[in-house]
Design a protein around this motif. Sequence first.
Motif, PDB file in Angstrom:
ATOM      1  N   GLN A   1       0.821  -1.204   0.000  1.00 15.84           N
ATOM      2  CA  GLN A   1       0.000   0.000   0.000  1.00 15.84           C
ATOM      3  C   GLN A   1       0.858   1.257   0.000  1.00 15.84           C
ATOM      4  O   GLN A   1       0.331   2.347   0.109  1.00 15.84           O
ATOM      5  N   PHE A   2       2.186   1.109  -0.101  1.00 18.42           N
ATOM      6  CA  PHE A   2       3.047   2.282  -0.085  1.00 18.42           C
ATOM      7  C   PHE A   2       4.288   2.026  -0.928  1.00 18.42           C
ATOM      8  O   PHE A   2       4.905   0.969  -0.819  1.00 18.42           O
ATOM      9  N   ALA A   3       4.629   2.980  -1.757  1.00 15.93           N
ATOM     10  CA  ALA A   3       5.845   2.914  -2.557  1.00 15.93           C
ATOM     11  C   ALA A   3       6.249   4.340  -2.891  1.00 15.93           C
ATOM     12  O   ALA A   3       5.448   5.266  -2.796  1.00 15.93           O
ATOM     13  N   THR A   4       7.495   4.516  -3.278  1.00 12.97           N
ATOM     14  CA  THR A   4       7.961   5.825  -3.724  1.00 12.97           C
ATOM     15  C   THR A   4       8.398   5.724  -5.177  1.00 12.97           C
ATOM     16  O   THR A   4       8.728   4.651  -5.660  1.00 12.97           O
ATOM     17  N   GLY A   5       8.354   6.828  -5.864  1.00 13.52           N
ATOM     18  CA  GLY A   5       8.718   6.881  -7.269  1.00 13.52           C
ATOM     19  C   GLY A   5       8.214   8.186  -7.853  1.00 13.52           C
ATOM     20  O   GLY A   5       7.827   9.103  -7.123  1.00 13.52           O
ATOM     21  N   PRO A   6       8.177   8.302  -9.175  1.00 11.62           N
ATOM     22  CA  PRO A   6       7.807   9.580  -9.797  1.00 11.62           C
ATOM     23  C   PRO A   6       6.366  10.016  -9.523  1.00 11.62           C
ATOM     24  O   PRO A   6       6.109  11.215  -9.339  1.00 11.62           O
ATOM     25  N   ILE A   7       5.435   9.084  -9.466  1.00  2.79           N
ATOM     26  CA  ILE A   7       4.041   9.447  -9.165  1.00  2.79           C
ATOM     27  C   ILE A   7       3.961   9.951  -7.730  1.00  2.79           C
ATOM     28  O   ILE A   7       3.321  10.965  -7.437  1.00  2.79           O
ATOM     29  N   PHE A   8       4.608   9.241  -6.813  1.00  2.00           N
ATOM     30  CA  PHE A   8       4.645   9.649  -5.403  1.00  2.00           C
ATOM     31  C   PHE A   8       5.205  11.062  -5.281  1.00  2.00           C
ATOM     32  O   PHE A   8       4.618  11.914  -4.609  1.00  2.00           O
ATOM     33  N   GLN A   9       6.336  11.330  -5.934  1.00  2.00           N
ATOM     34  CA  GLN A   9       6.975  12.645  -5.844  1.00  2.00           C
ATOM     35  C   GLN A   9       6.062  13.753  -6.393  1.00  2.00           C
ATOM     36  O   GLN A   9       5.910  14.790  -5.764  1.00  2.00           O
ATOM     37  N   GLY A  10       5.465  13.519  -7.556  1.00  2.00           N
ATOM     38  CA  GLY A  10       4.567  14.511  -8.126  1.00  2.00           C
ATOM     39  C   GLY A  10       3.366  14.754  -7.235  1.00  2.00           C
ATOM     40  O   GLY A  10       2.925  15.890  -7.049  1.00  2.00           O
ATOM     41  N   CYS A  11       2.883  13.693  -6.650  1.00  2.00           N
ATOM     42  CA  CYS A  11       1.717  13.767  -5.774  1.00  2.00           C
ATOM     43  C   CYS A  11       2.016  14.573  -4.510  1.00  2.00           C
ATOM     44  O   CYS A  11       1.288  15.501  -4.172  1.00  2.00           O
ATOM     45  N   VAL A  12       3.079  14.221  -3.796  1.00  2.00           N
ATOM     46  CA  VAL A  12       3.365  14.915  -2.536  1.00  2.00           C
ATOM     47  C   VAL A  12       3.757  16.367  -2.765  1.00  2.00           C
ATOM     48  O   VAL A  12       3.584  17.196  -1.875  1.00  2.00           O
ATOM     49  N   GLN A  13       4.282  16.688  -3.940  1.00  2.00           N
ATOM     50  CA  GLN A  13       4.662  18.065  -4.230  1.00  2.00           C
ATOM     51  C   GLN A  13       3.493  18.889  -4.768  1.00  2.00           C
ATOM     52  O   GLN A  13       3.623  20.107  -4.930  1.00  2.00           O
ATOM     53  N   SER A  14       2.378  18.239  -5.022  1.00  2.00           N
ATOM     54  CA  SER A  14       1.219  18.976  -5.529  1.00  2.00           C
ATOM     55  C   SER A  14       0.587  19.763  -4.383  1.00  2.00           C
ATOM     56  O   SER A  14       0.843  19.511  -3.223  1.00  2.00           O
TER      57      SER A  14
END
Length: 119
Positions: A37-50
């Motif tokens: 239910q948790f991973a990091t990567g480009p989608i994660f980075q774009g999401c948290v920076q939104s």
Amino acid sequence: MKLSLITVTAVAAFTLAACSSGNRNAVTSAARTPISQFATGPIFQGCVQSDRKQASRSRCGCVQSVANQSLSAGEQRRGAAFFKNPHQAQVTRTSDRPADERFWLRWKAFGDQAARVCG
């Protein structure tokens, strides 16, 4: 049919909002394979920076986890750019290029899967 920028942005926002920090033993409906239910990567980075209110680390990690199961690394990078530039999603969605059309179908399927797995 051409979709408005608001509609395309809503798809990206729905993808983000679809995941919660709930069931840690979620199963994909297609593969019936347990996923994290948790991973990091480009989608994660774009999401948290939104600047979206619902962009918590747990939700963004969930979305990334689903992306890891359903999108290639290149597709993830391309889709992550939509968080910074929602207009690019509209351009992609309305493009007549076959490659853009294929990508958009995969991106939309990813959003649907995120809703099923994380919702």
